[in-house]
Design a protein around this motif. Sequence first.
Motif, PDB file in Angstrom:
ATOM      1  N   UNK A 189       0.832  -1.203   0.000  1.00  0.00           N
ATOM      2  CA  UNK A 189       0.000   0.000   0.000  1.00  0.00           C
ATOM      3  C   UNK A 189       0.872   1.261   0.000  1.00  0.00           C
ATOM      4  N   UNK A 190       1.841   1.307   0.916  1.00  0.00           N
ATOM      5  CA  UNK A 190       2.734   2.460   1.011  1.00  0.00           C
ATOM      6  C   UNK A 190       3.597   2.601  -0.241  1.00  0.00           C
ATOM      7  N   UNK A 191       4.030   1.462  -0.760  1.00  0.00           N
ATOM      8  CA  UNK A 191       4.867   1.480  -1.956  1.00  0.00           C
ATOM      9  C   UNK A 191       4.112   2.079  -3.148  1.00  0.00           C
ATOM     10  N   UNK A 192       2.858   1.664  -3.330  1.00  0.00           N
ATOM     11  CA  UNK A 192       2.070   2.183  -4.449  1.00  0.00           C
ATOM     12  C   UNK A 192       1.719   3.653  -4.247  1.00  0.00           C
ATOM     13  N   UNK A 193       1.435   4.048  -3.001  1.00  0.00           N
ATOM     14  CA  UNK A 193       1.159   5.454  -2.709  1.00  0.00           C
ATOM     15  C   UNK A 193       2.356   6.320  -3.096  1.00  0.00           C
ATOM     16  N   UNK A 194       3.548   5.872  -2.709  1.00  0.00           N
ATOM     17  CA  UNK A 194       4.771   6.646  -2.958  1.00  0.00           C
ATOM     18  C   UNK A 194       5.147   6.649  -4.435  1.00  0.00           C
ATOM     19  N   UNK A 195       4.985   5.487  -5.081  1.00  0.00           N
ATOM     20  CA  UNK A 195       5.449   5.333  -6.460  1.00  0.00           C
ATOM     21  C   UNK A 195       4.391   5.668  -7.515  1.00  0.00           C
ATOM     22  N   UNK A 196       3.210   6.073  -7.094  1.00  0.00           N
ATOM     23  CA  UNK A 196       2.146   6.374  -8.068  1.00  0.00           C
ATOM     24  C   UNK A 196       2.574   7.378  -9.135  1.00  0.00           C
ATOM     25  N   UNK A 197       3.239   8.483  -8.766  1.00  0.00           N
ATOM     26  CA  UNK A 197       3.681   9.417  -9.825  1.00  0.00           C
ATOM     27  C   UNK A 197       4.684   8.782 -10.789  1.00  0.00           C
ATOM     28  N   UNK A 198       5.550   7.926 -10.255  1.00  0.00           N
ATOM     29  CA  UNK A 198       6.552   7.262 -11.088  1.00  0.00           C
ATOM     30  C   UNK A 198       5.882   6.299 -12.064  1.00  0.00           C
ATOM     31  N   UNK A 199       4.907   5.540 -11.563  1.00  0.00           N
ATOM     32  CA  UNK A 199       4.199   4.579 -12.422  1.00  0.00           C
ATOM     33  C   UNK A 199       3.404   5.319 -13.493  1.00  0.00           C
ATOM     34  N   UNK A 200       2.730   6.399 -13.099  1.00  0.00           N
ATOM     35  CA  UNK A 200       1.944   7.184 -14.071  1.00  0.00           C
ATOM     36  C   UNK A 200       2.836   7.741 -15.171  1.00  0.00           C
TER      37      UNK A 200
ATOM     38  N   UNK B 140       0.563  11.140 -16.753  1.00  0.00           N
ATOM     39  CA  UNK B 140       0.747  11.611 -15.378  1.00  0.00           C
ATOM     40  C   UNK B 140      -0.571  11.830 -14.642  1.00  0.00           C
ATOM     41  N   UNK B 141      -1.655  12.015 -15.393  1.00  0.00           N
ATOM     42  CA  UNK B 141      -2.958  12.268 -14.758  1.00  0.00           C
ATOM     43  C   UNK B 141      -3.527  11.022 -14.080  1.00  0.00           C
ATOM     44  N   UNK B 142      -2.880   9.885 -14.252  1.00  0.00           N
ATOM     45  CA  UNK B 142      -3.337   8.650 -13.601  1.00  0.00           C
ATOM     46  C   UNK B 142      -2.869   8.539 -12.151  1.00  0.00           C
ATOM     47  N   UNK B 143      -2.037   9.470 -11.692  1.00  0.00           N
ATOM     48  CA  UNK B 143      -1.461   9.388 -10.343  1.00  0.00           C
ATOM     49  C   UNK B 143      -2.522   9.233  -9.267  1.00  0.00           C
ATOM     50  N   UNK B 144      -3.575  10.050  -9.325  1.00  0.00           N
ATOM     51  CA  UNK B 144      -4.637   9.992  -8.297  1.00  0.00           C
ATOM     52  C   UNK B 144      -5.349   8.647  -8.305  1.00  0.00           C
ATOM     53  N   UNK B 145      -5.515   8.065  -9.486  1.00  0.00           N
ATOM     54  CA  UNK B 145      -6.199   6.775  -9.582  1.00  0.00           C
ATOM     55  C   UNK B 145      -5.362   5.668  -8.948  1.00  0.00           C
TER      56      UNK B 145
END
Length: 524
Positions: free
Chosen positions: A98-109, A115-120
Amino acid sequence: MNANDGKRLLHSAVLLTAAALITKMLSIGYRIPYQNITGDIGFYIYQQVYPIHGIIVTLAMYGFPVVISKLLAEQTENRQQLLALSFWVLLIISVLFFLLLIILSPVIAKLVGDKELTALYRTIAFSFLFVPFISVLRGYFQAEENVFPTALSQISEQVVRVIIIVTLAFYFMNEGFGVYAAGTGAAFGSIAGSFASVLVLVLVYMRVKGNYIGSTRLTIERKEALNIAKRLLVQGFMISIGALALLFFQFIDAITVLNQLKQYGLSPIEAKTIKGVYDRGHPLLQLGLTLATSLSLIIVPTIAKAVTGQNKQEAQNKAGFALKVALVISIAASLGLAIIIEPTNIMLFKDTRGSSVLAIHGMTIFFGSLTLTSIAILQGLNKVNVTLRVVILGLAVKIVMNVLFIPFFGIYAAATATVIGFAVMAAHSLFIVHKELQLFSNYEFRFNRIIGAVGGMSVIVFFWKKIAQEHVFTDGRLAATGTALSTVLLAVIIYFGFLLANRVFTPSEFGFLKSKGKGVSREN
Protein backbone atom coordinates in the motif's frame (compact mmCIF):
# COMPACT_ATOMS: atom_id res chain seq x y z
CA MET A 1 -12.66 -39.55 1.37
CA ASN A 2 -16.10 -41.20 1.59
CA ALA A 3 -19.09 -40.72 -0.71
CA ASN A 4 -20.56 -37.94 1.43
CA ASP A 5 -17.25 -36.06 1.41
CA GLY A 6 -17.08 -36.35 -2.37
CA LYS A 7 -20.66 -35.15 -2.73
CA ARG A 8 -19.97 -32.20 -0.40
CA LEU A 9 -16.81 -31.34 -2.34
CA LEU A 10 -18.73 -31.25 -5.60
CA HIS A 11 -21.57 -29.20 -4.13
CA SER A 12 -19.05 -26.70 -2.70
CA ALA A 13 -17.29 -26.46 -6.06
CA VAL A 14 -20.61 -25.89 -7.82
CA LEU A 15 -21.67 -23.16 -5.35
CA LEU A 16 -18.33 -21.34 -5.60
CA THR A 17 -18.37 -21.63 -9.39
CA ALA A 18 -21.94 -20.27 -9.49
CA ALA A 19 -20.88 -17.32 -7.30
CA ALA A 20 -17.86 -16.74 -9.52
CA LEU A 21 -20.07 -16.86 -12.61
CA ILE A 22 -22.51 -14.32 -11.14
CA THR A 23 -19.72 -11.94 -10.17
CA LYS A 24 -18.06 -12.35 -13.58
CA MET A 25 -21.33 -11.47 -15.31
CA LEU A 26 -21.70 -8.39 -13.12
CA SER A 27 -18.07 -7.45 -13.77
CA ILE A 28 -18.58 -7.78 -17.51
CA GLY A 29 -21.96 -6.07 -17.54
CA TYR A 30 -21.06 -2.80 -15.83
CA ARG A 31 -18.12 -2.08 -18.15
CA ILE A 32 -20.47 -1.60 -21.07
CA PRO A 33 -22.53 1.26 -19.54
CA TYR A 34 -19.29 2.64 -18.09
CA GLN A 35 -17.78 2.86 -21.58
CA ASN A 36 -21.02 4.28 -22.97
CA ILE A 37 -20.98 7.00 -20.27
CA THR A 38 -17.28 7.91 -20.31
CA GLY A 39 -16.31 7.05 -23.91
CA ASP A 40 -13.20 5.29 -25.18
CA ILE A 41 -10.76 7.54 -23.31
CA GLY A 42 -12.70 6.97 -20.10
CA PHE A 43 -12.54 3.24 -20.72
CA TYR A 44 -8.79 3.49 -21.37
CA ILE A 45 -8.35 5.24 -17.99
CA TYR A 46 -10.33 2.56 -16.19
CA GLN A 47 -8.38 -0.25 -17.83
CA GLN A 48 -5.04 1.34 -16.87
CA VAL A 49 -5.90 0.83 -13.19
CA TYR A 50 -8.18 -2.22 -13.17
CA PRO A 51 -5.42 -4.89 -13.56
CA ILE A 52 -3.85 -3.81 -10.25
CA HIS A 53 -7.15 -4.14 -8.41
CA GLY A 54 -7.87 -7.43 -10.20
CA ILE A 55 -4.54 -8.93 -9.11
CA ILE A 56 -5.13 -7.87 -5.49
CA VAL A 57 -8.67 -9.27 -5.42
CA THR A 58 -7.62 -12.55 -7.04
CA LEU A 59 -4.95 -13.18 -4.40
CA ALA A 60 -7.28 -12.15 -1.56
CA MET A 61 -10.29 -14.15 -2.71
CA TYR A 62 -8.69 -17.24 -4.21
CA GLY A 63 -4.97 -17.84 -3.60
CA PHE A 64 -4.43 -16.99 0.05
CA PRO A 65 -7.74 -18.46 1.34
CA VAL A 66 -6.96 -21.83 -0.27
CA VAL A 67 -3.58 -22.01 1.49
CA ILE A 68 -5.05 -20.89 4.82
CA SER A 69 -7.79 -23.52 4.59
CA LYS A 70 -5.16 -26.20 3.87
CA LEU A 71 -3.03 -25.07 6.82
CA LEU A 72 -6.07 -25.18 9.10
CA ALA A 73 -6.99 -28.66 7.83
CA GLU A 74 -3.53 -29.87 8.85
CA GLN A 75 -3.88 -28.46 12.37
CA THR A 76 -5.78 -30.16 15.15
CA GLU A 77 -4.61 -27.61 17.73
CA ASN A 78 -3.60 -23.95 17.71
CA ARG A 79 -5.90 -23.14 14.79
CA GLN A 80 -6.61 -19.70 16.24
CA GLN A 81 -2.86 -19.10 16.41
CA LEU A 82 -2.57 -20.03 12.75
CA LEU A 83 -5.36 -17.65 11.77
CA ALA A 84 -3.79 -14.83 13.75
CA LEU A 85 -0.35 -15.45 12.23
CA SER A 86 -1.81 -15.51 8.72
CA PHE A 87 -3.64 -12.25 9.43
CA TRP A 88 -0.55 -10.42 10.69
CA VAL A 89 1.68 -11.71 7.88
CA LEU A 90 -0.79 -10.56 5.22
CA LEU A 91 -1.38 -7.26 7.04
CA ILE A 92 2.34 -6.44 7.10
CA ILE A 93 2.77 -7.34 3.41
CA SER A 94 -0.39 -5.44 2.43
CA VAL A 95 0.63 -2.27 4.29
CA LEU A 96 4.08 -2.39 2.66
CA PHE A 97 2.57 -2.68 -0.84
CA PHE A 98 0.00 0.00 0.00
CA LEU A 99 2.73 2.46 1.01
CA LEU A 100 4.87 1.48 -1.96
CA LEU A 101 2.07 2.18 -4.45
CA ILE A 102 1.16 5.45 -2.71
CA ILE A 103 4.77 6.65 -2.96
CA LEU A 104 5.45 5.33 -6.46
CA SER A 105 2.15 6.37 -8.07
CA PRO A 106 3.68 9.42 -9.82
CA VAL A 107 6.55 7.26 -11.09
CA ILE A 108 4.20 4.58 -12.42
CA ALA A 109 1.94 7.18 -14.07
CA LYS A 110 4.98 8.72 -15.78
CA LEU A 111 6.19 5.25 -16.80
CA VAL A 112 2.91 4.39 -18.55
CA GLY A 113 2.87 7.79 -20.26
CA ASP A 114 -0.03 9.53 -18.48
CA LYS A 115 0.75 11.61 -15.38
CA GLU A 116 -2.96 12.27 -14.76
CA LEU A 117 -3.34 8.65 -13.60
CA THR A 118 -1.46 9.39 -10.34
CA ALA A 119 -4.64 9.99 -8.30
CA LEU A 120 -6.20 6.77 -9.58
CA TYR A 121 -3.18 4.69 -8.61
CA ARG A 122 -3.17 6.23 -5.14
CA THR A 123 -6.88 5.51 -4.72
CA ILE A 124 -6.62 1.88 -5.83
CA ALA A 125 -3.70 1.37 -3.42
CA PHE A 126 -6.24 1.17 -0.57
CA SER A 127 -7.36 -2.21 -2.00
CA PHE A 128 -4.27 -3.75 -0.40
CA LEU A 129 -5.55 -2.98 3.10
CA PHE A 130 -8.53 -5.34 2.72
CA VAL A 131 -6.44 -8.38 1.73
CA PRO A 132 -5.74 -9.80 5.24
CA PHE A 133 -9.40 -9.57 6.30
CA ILE A 134 -10.83 -11.17 3.14
CA SER A 135 -8.14 -13.85 2.86
CA VAL A 136 -8.15 -15.05 6.45
CA LEU A 137 -11.93 -15.09 6.87
CA ARG A 138 -12.53 -16.84 3.53
CA GLY A 139 -9.81 -19.33 4.42
CA TYR A 140 -11.42 -20.03 7.78
CA PHE A 141 -14.88 -20.63 6.31
CA GLN A 142 -13.48 -22.83 3.52
CA ALA A 143 -11.64 -24.91 6.13
CA GLU A 144 -14.94 -25.33 7.95
CA GLU A 145 -16.46 -26.46 4.60
CA ASN A 146 -18.89 -23.54 4.81
CA VAL A 147 -18.66 -21.87 1.42
CA PHE A 148 -21.85 -19.83 1.76
CA PRO A 149 -20.16 -16.80 3.45
CA THR A 150 -17.48 -16.91 0.75
CA ALA A 151 -20.06 -16.89 -2.04
CA LEU A 152 -22.17 -14.20 -0.34
CA SER A 153 -19.17 -11.91 0.23
CA GLN A 154 -18.07 -12.36 -3.37
CA ILE A 155 -21.46 -11.37 -4.75
CA SER A 156 -21.83 -8.49 -2.24
CA GLU A 157 -18.44 -7.10 -3.28
CA GLN A 158 -19.37 -7.05 -6.94
CA VAL A 159 -22.90 -5.66 -6.49
CA VAL A 160 -21.69 -2.71 -4.38
CA ARG A 161 -18.78 -2.12 -6.75
CA VAL A 162 -20.96 -2.08 -9.86
CA ILE A 163 -23.59 0.26 -8.39
CA ILE A 164 -21.04 2.80 -7.16
CA ILE A 165 -18.86 2.74 -10.30
CA VAL A 166 -21.75 3.31 -12.70
CA THR A 167 -23.45 5.88 -10.45
CA LEU A 168 -20.28 7.94 -9.95
CA ALA A 169 -19.38 7.73 -13.64
CA PHE A 170 -22.79 9.13 -14.56
CA TYR A 171 -22.55 11.86 -11.90
CA PHE A 172 -19.02 13.01 -12.71
CA MET A 173 -19.59 13.06 -16.46
CA ASN A 174 -22.99 14.75 -16.15
CA GLU A 175 -21.55 17.43 -13.85
CA GLY A 176 -18.59 18.06 -16.15
CA PHE A 177 -15.80 16.78 -13.87
CA GLY A 178 -14.34 14.72 -16.73
CA VAL A 179 -13.08 11.23 -17.47
CA TYR A 180 -10.25 11.18 -14.92
CA ALA A 181 -12.68 12.03 -12.11
CA ALA A 182 -14.91 9.20 -13.35
CA GLY A 183 -11.87 6.91 -13.26
CA THR A 184 -11.14 7.91 -9.68
CA GLY A 185 -14.79 7.18 -8.89
CA ALA A 186 -14.37 3.72 -10.41
CA ALA A 187 -11.33 3.12 -8.20
CA PHE A 188 -13.34 4.26 -5.17
CA GLY A 189 -16.14 1.88 -6.16
CA SER A 190 -13.67 -0.99 -6.11
CA ILE A 191 -12.58 0.01 -2.59
CA ALA A 192 -16.22 0.18 -1.46
CA GLY A 193 -16.85 -3.28 -2.90
CA SER A 194 -13.92 -4.72 -0.95
CA PHE A 195 -15.26 -3.09 2.22
CA ALA A 196 -18.66 -4.70 1.61
CA SER A 197 -16.99 -8.09 1.22
CA VAL A 198 -15.10 -7.66 4.49
CA LEU A 199 -18.25 -6.49 6.29
CA VAL A 200 -20.19 -9.61 5.27
CA LEU A 201 -17.36 -11.94 6.30
CA VAL A 202 -16.75 -10.18 9.64
CA LEU A 203 -20.43 -10.20 10.59
CA VAL A 204 -20.74 -13.92 9.89
CA TYR A 205 -17.46 -14.70 11.67
CA MET A 206 -18.39 -12.69 14.77
CA ARG A 207 -21.72 -14.47 14.91
CA VAL A 208 -19.97 -17.85 14.79
CA LYS A 209 -16.81 -17.21 16.85
CA GLY A 210 -17.49 -14.05 18.83
CA ASN A 211 -13.85 -12.85 18.89
CA TYR A 212 -11.39 -10.91 16.75
CA ILE A 213 -8.69 -12.85 14.89
CA GLY A 214 -6.04 -10.19 15.43
CA SER A 215 -6.63 -10.14 19.20
CA THR A 216 -5.00 -13.58 19.67
CA ARG A 217 -1.53 -13.40 21.25
CA LEU A 218 1.02 -15.17 19.04
CA THR A 219 3.02 -17.94 20.72
CA ILE A 220 4.24 -19.81 17.62
CA GLU A 221 8.03 -20.24 17.48
CA ARG A 222 9.84 -17.92 15.08
CA LYS A 223 11.14 -20.68 12.78
CA GLU A 224 7.72 -22.27 12.43
CA ALA A 225 6.11 -18.85 11.91
CA LEU A 226 8.55 -18.04 9.09
CA ASN A 227 7.85 -21.39 7.41
CA ILE A 228 4.11 -20.79 7.58
CA ALA A 229 4.51 -17.23 6.25
CA LYS A 230 6.64 -18.45 3.34
CA ARG A 231 4.16 -21.20 2.50
CA LEU A 232 1.23 -18.78 2.68
CA LEU A 233 2.77 -16.18 0.37
CA VAL A 234 4.45 -18.50 -2.16
CA GLN A 235 1.67 -21.07 -2.46
CA GLY A 236 -1.02 -18.38 -2.44
CA PHE A 237 0.59 -16.79 -5.47
CA MET A 238 1.22 -20.11 -7.22
CA ILE A 239 -2.36 -21.32 -6.77
CA SER A 240 -3.65 -18.06 -8.25
CA ILE A 241 -1.34 -18.12 -11.27
CA GLY A 242 -3.98 -19.34 -13.74
CA ALA A 243 -6.53 -16.74 -12.67
CA LEU A 244 -3.82 -14.05 -12.73
CA ALA A 245 -2.61 -14.81 -16.26
CA LEU A 246 -5.11 -12.61 -18.13
CA LEU A 247 -4.68 -9.82 -15.57
CA PHE A 248 -0.90 -9.91 -16.08
CA PHE A 249 -1.43 -9.58 -19.83
CA GLN A 250 -3.72 -6.58 -19.23
CA PHE A 251 -1.13 -5.06 -16.89
CA ILE A 252 1.56 -5.42 -19.58
CA ASP A 253 -0.75 -3.62 -22.00
CA ALA A 254 -1.36 -0.90 -19.40
CA ILE A 255 2.35 -0.12 -19.01
CA THR A 256 3.47 -0.54 -22.63
CA VAL A 257 0.73 0.18 -25.18
CA LEU A 258 0.29 3.94 -24.76
CA ASN A 259 3.99 4.77 -25.11
CA GLN A 260 4.42 2.35 -28.01
CA LEU A 261 1.43 3.84 -29.84
CA LYS A 262 3.07 7.26 -29.52
CA GLN A 263 6.16 5.78 -31.17
CA TYR A 264 3.84 4.45 -33.88
CA GLY A 265 3.06 8.09 -34.62
CA LEU A 266 -0.18 8.79 -32.75
CA SER A 267 -0.80 11.89 -30.66
CA PRO A 268 -1.45 11.36 -26.91
CA ILE A 269 -5.22 11.81 -27.41
CA GLU A 270 -5.27 9.43 -30.39
CA ALA A 271 -3.21 6.86 -28.49
CA LYS A 272 -5.55 6.98 -25.47
CA THR A 273 -8.60 6.65 -27.71
CA ILE A 274 -7.18 3.70 -29.65
CA LYS A 275 -6.15 2.00 -26.39
CA GLY A 276 -9.70 2.52 -25.12
CA VAL A 277 -11.12 0.95 -28.29
CA TYR A 278 -8.73 -1.99 -27.87
CA ASP A 279 -9.85 -2.35 -24.24
CA ARG A 280 -13.41 -3.00 -25.45
CA GLY A 281 -12.19 -6.53 -26.04
CA HIS A 282 -11.59 -7.29 -22.35
CA PRO A 283 -15.23 -7.80 -21.27
CA LEU A 284 -15.77 -9.93 -24.39
CA LEU A 285 -12.71 -12.06 -23.53
CA GLN A 286 -13.81 -12.35 -19.92
CA LEU A 287 -17.27 -13.51 -20.96
CA GLY A 288 -15.90 -16.08 -23.39
CA LEU A 289 -13.34 -17.43 -20.94
CA THR A 290 -15.92 -17.64 -18.15
CA LEU A 291 -18.38 -19.61 -20.29
CA ALA A 292 -15.67 -21.91 -21.63
CA THR A 293 -13.98 -22.73 -18.33
CA SER A 294 -16.72 -22.62 -15.64
CA LEU A 295 -18.18 -26.07 -16.37
CA SER A 296 -14.83 -27.72 -16.93
CA LEU A 297 -13.29 -26.28 -13.75
CA ILE A 298 -16.03 -27.85 -11.61
CA ILE A 299 -14.52 -31.18 -12.62
CA VAL A 300 -10.90 -30.28 -11.92
CA PRO A 301 -11.01 -30.55 -8.06
CA THR A 302 -11.93 -34.22 -8.46
CA ILE A 303 -8.66 -34.79 -10.36
CA ALA A 304 -6.71 -34.18 -7.15
CA LYS A 305 -8.86 -36.79 -5.43
CA ALA A 306 -8.09 -39.30 -8.20
CA VAL A 307 -4.37 -38.55 -7.96
CA THR A 308 -4.44 -38.99 -4.18
CA GLY A 309 -6.12 -42.36 -4.68
CA GLN A 310 -3.52 -43.25 -7.32
CA ASN A 311 -6.27 -43.76 -9.88
CA LYS A 312 -4.58 -42.53 -13.05
CA GLN A 313 -7.40 -43.69 -15.31
CA GLU A 314 -9.94 -41.64 -13.40
CA ALA A 315 -7.66 -38.58 -13.45
CA GLN A 316 -7.17 -39.07 -17.19
CA ASN A 317 -10.91 -39.31 -17.85
CA LYS A 318 -11.78 -36.23 -15.84
CA ALA A 319 -8.92 -34.15 -17.25
CA GLY A 320 -9.88 -35.21 -20.77
CA PHE A 321 -13.51 -34.26 -20.26
CA ALA A 322 -12.57 -30.87 -18.75
CA LEU A 323 -10.37 -30.08 -21.76
CA LYS A 324 -12.97 -31.33 -24.20
CA VAL A 325 -15.67 -29.07 -22.77
CA ALA A 326 -13.29 -26.09 -22.84
CA LEU A 327 -12.32 -26.88 -26.44
CA VAL A 328 -15.89 -27.30 -27.69
CA ILE A 329 -17.12 -24.04 -26.16
CA SER A 330 -14.04 -21.87 -26.75
CA ILE A 331 -13.53 -22.66 -30.43
CA ALA A 332 -17.16 -21.82 -31.17
CA ALA A 333 -17.01 -18.67 -29.04
CA SER A 334 -13.87 -17.38 -30.78
CA LEU A 335 -15.12 -18.00 -34.31
CA GLY A 336 -18.64 -16.86 -33.48
CA LEU A 337 -17.35 -13.58 -32.02
CA ALA A 338 -15.28 -12.94 -35.15
CA ILE A 339 -18.39 -13.42 -37.31
CA ILE A 340 -20.63 -11.06 -35.34
CA ILE A 341 -18.00 -8.59 -34.09
CA GLU A 342 -19.31 -5.57 -36.05
CA PRO A 343 -22.96 -5.73 -34.90
CA THR A 344 -21.78 -6.69 -31.41
CA ASN A 345 -19.47 -3.67 -31.33
CA ILE A 346 -22.37 -1.37 -32.28
CA MET A 347 -24.74 -3.09 -29.85
CA LEU A 348 -22.38 -2.72 -26.87
CA PHE A 349 -20.18 0.27 -27.69
CA LYS A 350 -22.23 2.34 -30.22
CA ASP A 351 -19.92 2.08 -33.26
CA THR A 352 -17.72 -0.31 -35.28
CA ARG A 353 -14.35 1.20 -34.36
CA GLY A 354 -11.67 -1.43 -33.86
CA SER A 355 -13.83 -4.35 -34.99
CA SER A 356 -11.00 -6.07 -36.83
CA VAL A 357 -8.69 -5.69 -33.83
CA LEU A 358 -11.38 -7.07 -31.53
CA ALA A 359 -11.86 -10.07 -33.86
CA ILE A 360 -8.14 -10.86 -33.57
CA HIS A 361 -8.24 -10.27 -29.81
CA GLY A 362 -11.18 -12.64 -29.55
CA MET A 363 -9.04 -15.60 -30.59
CA THR A 364 -7.60 -15.36 -27.08
CA ILE A 365 -10.81 -17.03 -25.87
CA PHE A 366 -9.77 -20.26 -27.62
CA PHE A 367 -6.15 -20.37 -26.47
CA GLY A 368 -6.94 -18.85 -23.08
CA SER A 369 -9.60 -21.45 -22.28
CA LEU A 370 -7.21 -24.29 -23.11
CA THR A 371 -4.48 -22.61 -21.06
CA LEU A 372 -6.60 -21.99 -17.95
CA THR A 373 -8.09 -25.48 -18.00
CA SER A 374 -4.67 -27.09 -18.53
CA ILE A 375 -3.16 -25.05 -15.67
CA ALA A 376 -6.01 -26.12 -13.38
CA ILE A 377 -5.42 -29.76 -14.36
CA LEU A 378 -1.71 -29.42 -13.63
CA GLN A 379 -2.54 -27.98 -10.22
CA GLY A 380 -4.79 -30.98 -9.62
CA LEU A 381 -1.82 -33.18 -10.53
CA ASN A 382 0.34 -31.33 -7.95
CA LYS A 383 2.43 -29.73 -10.71
CA VAL A 384 1.98 -26.20 -9.35
CA ASN A 385 5.58 -25.11 -9.99
CA VAL A 386 5.27 -26.02 -13.66
CA THR A 387 2.36 -23.62 -14.09
CA LEU A 388 4.57 -20.67 -13.09
CA ARG A 389 6.99 -21.56 -15.88
CA VAL A 390 4.10 -21.72 -18.36
CA VAL A 391 2.80 -18.26 -17.45
CA ILE A 392 6.25 -16.65 -17.37
CA LEU A 393 6.89 -17.94 -20.89
CA GLY A 394 3.62 -16.46 -22.17
CA LEU A 395 4.26 -13.11 -20.45
CA ALA A 396 7.76 -12.93 -21.96
CA VAL A 397 6.29 -13.43 -25.42
CA LYS A 398 3.69 -10.72 -24.78
CA ILE A 399 6.20 -8.14 -23.50
CA VAL A 400 8.69 -8.70 -26.33
CA MET A 401 6.02 -8.53 -29.03
CA ASN A 402 4.39 -5.41 -27.56
CA VAL A 403 7.67 -3.53 -27.34
CA LEU A 404 9.02 -4.64 -30.72
CA PHE A 405 5.96 -4.61 -32.95
CA ILE A 406 3.48 -1.95 -31.75
CA PRO A 407 5.73 0.89 -33.05
CA PHE A 408 5.47 -0.69 -36.52
CA PHE A 409 1.99 -2.24 -36.65
CA GLY A 410 0.06 -0.25 -34.07
CA ILE A 411 -2.70 -1.70 -31.93
CA TYR A 412 -2.96 -4.81 -34.11
CA ALA A 413 0.38 -5.90 -32.67
CA ALA A 414 -0.97 -5.70 -29.10
CA ALA A 415 -3.94 -7.93 -29.95
CA THR A 416 -1.75 -10.38 -31.85
CA ALA A 417 0.78 -10.48 -29.01
CA THR A 418 -1.96 -11.50 -26.57
CA VAL A 419 -3.19 -14.27 -28.88
CA ILE A 420 0.33 -15.62 -29.52
CA GLY A 421 1.27 -15.35 -25.83
CA PHE A 422 -1.73 -17.47 -24.84
CA ALA A 423 -1.11 -19.85 -27.76
CA VAL A 424 2.41 -20.48 -26.45
CA MET A 425 1.05 -21.08 -22.94
CA ALA A 426 -1.65 -23.41 -24.26
CA ALA A 427 0.86 -25.47 -26.27
CA HIS A 428 3.30 -25.70 -23.38
CA SER A 429 0.72 -26.60 -20.72
CA LEU A 430 -1.07 -29.12 -22.97
CA PHE A 431 2.25 -30.79 -23.73
CA ILE A 432 2.93 -31.23 -20.02
CA VAL A 433 -0.60 -32.51 -19.35
CA HIS A 434 -0.18 -35.06 -22.15
CA LYS A 435 3.22 -36.06 -20.80
CA GLU A 436 1.71 -36.72 -17.37
CA LEU A 437 -1.51 -38.48 -18.47
CA GLN A 438 -0.91 -39.56 -22.11
CA LEU A 439 -4.19 -37.72 -22.66
CA PHE A 440 -4.25 -37.35 -26.42
CA SER A 441 -3.35 -41.01 -26.91
CA ASN A 442 -5.96 -42.46 -24.59
CA TYR A 443 -8.92 -40.06 -24.45
CA GLU A 444 -11.52 -39.72 -27.20
CA PHE A 445 -11.58 -36.02 -28.07
CA ARG A 446 -13.16 -36.53 -31.51
CA PHE A 447 -11.41 -33.51 -33.01
CA ASN A 448 -12.73 -34.11 -36.54
CA ARG A 449 -16.31 -34.12 -35.30
CA ILE A 450 -15.75 -30.91 -33.33
CA ILE A 451 -14.24 -29.21 -36.39
CA GLY A 452 -17.16 -30.39 -38.51
CA ALA A 453 -19.68 -29.04 -36.00
CA VAL A 454 -18.03 -25.64 -35.59
CA GLY A 455 -17.42 -25.35 -39.34
CA GLY A 456 -21.04 -26.06 -40.17
CA MET A 457 -22.24 -23.63 -37.53
CA SER A 458 -19.88 -20.88 -38.76
CA VAL A 459 -21.04 -21.14 -42.39
CA ILE A 460 -24.73 -21.04 -41.51
CA VAL A 461 -24.54 -18.14 -39.04
CA PHE A 462 -22.27 -16.16 -41.39
CA PHE A 463 -24.91 -16.25 -44.11
CA TRP A 464 -27.68 -15.53 -41.60
CA LYS A 465 -25.79 -12.46 -40.36
CA LYS A 466 -25.51 -11.17 -43.93
CA ILE A 467 -29.22 -11.73 -44.56
CA ALA A 468 -30.17 -10.14 -41.23
CA GLN A 469 -28.04 -7.05 -41.86
CA GLU A 470 -29.31 -6.49 -45.38
CA HIS A 471 -32.97 -7.51 -45.15
CA VAL A 472 -34.17 -7.92 -41.54
CA PHE A 473 -32.30 -5.54 -39.22
CA THR A 474 -31.09 -2.81 -41.53
CA ASP A 475 -29.87 0.27 -39.67
CA GLY A 476 -28.96 1.68 -36.25
CA ARG A 477 -27.94 0.35 -32.87
CA LEU A 478 -31.23 -1.43 -32.27
CA ALA A 479 -30.87 -3.20 -35.62
CA ALA A 480 -27.30 -4.22 -34.75
CA THR A 481 -28.61 -5.62 -31.46
CA GLY A 482 -31.20 -7.67 -33.35
CA THR A 483 -28.56 -8.97 -35.74
CA ALA A 484 -26.09 -9.87 -32.98
CA LEU A 485 -28.57 -11.55 -30.63
CA SER A 486 -30.43 -13.45 -33.34
CA THR A 487 -27.12 -14.71 -34.73
CA VAL A 488 -25.97 -15.84 -31.28
CA LEU A 489 -29.27 -17.65 -30.66
CA LEU A 490 -29.13 -19.34 -34.05
CA ALA A 491 -25.46 -20.26 -33.49
CA VAL A 492 -26.24 -21.94 -30.16
CA ILE A 493 -29.10 -23.96 -31.63
CA ILE A 494 -27.21 -24.96 -34.77
CA TYR A 495 -24.00 -25.79 -32.90
CA PHE A 496 -25.77 -27.89 -30.30
CA GLY A 497 -27.58 -29.70 -33.10
CA PHE A 498 -24.32 -30.43 -34.90
CA LEU A 499 -22.70 -31.63 -31.66
CA LEU A 500 -25.54 -34.08 -31.16
CA ALA A 501 -25.68 -35.17 -34.80
CA ASN A 502 -21.90 -35.71 -34.93
CA ARG A 503 -21.94 -37.50 -31.57
CA VAL A 504 -19.13 -35.31 -30.30
CA PHE A 505 -19.86 -36.33 -26.70
CA THR A 506 -20.33 -39.90 -25.55
CA PRO A 507 -23.35 -40.95 -23.44
CA SER A 508 -21.10 -41.28 -20.39
CA GLU A 509 -19.77 -37.77 -20.93
CA PHE A 510 -23.32 -36.38 -21.03
CA GLY A 511 -23.98 -38.16 -17.75
CA PHE A 512 -20.71 -37.12 -16.14
CA LEU A 513 -22.03 -34.42 -13.84
CA LYS A 514 -25.09 -36.45 -12.88
CA SER A 515 -22.87 -39.33 -11.82
CA LYS A 516 -20.96 -36.95 -9.46
CA GLY A 517 -17.53 -38.13 -10.25
CA LYS A 518 -17.95 -41.79 -11.27
CA GLY A 519 -15.69 -41.18 -14.25
CA VAL A 520 -15.94 -41.03 -17.99
CA SER A 521 -15.16 -44.15 -19.90
CA ARG A 522 -13.70 -44.07 -23.38
CA GLU A 523 -16.36 -44.93 -25.93
CA ASN A 524 -16.46 -45.01 -29.73
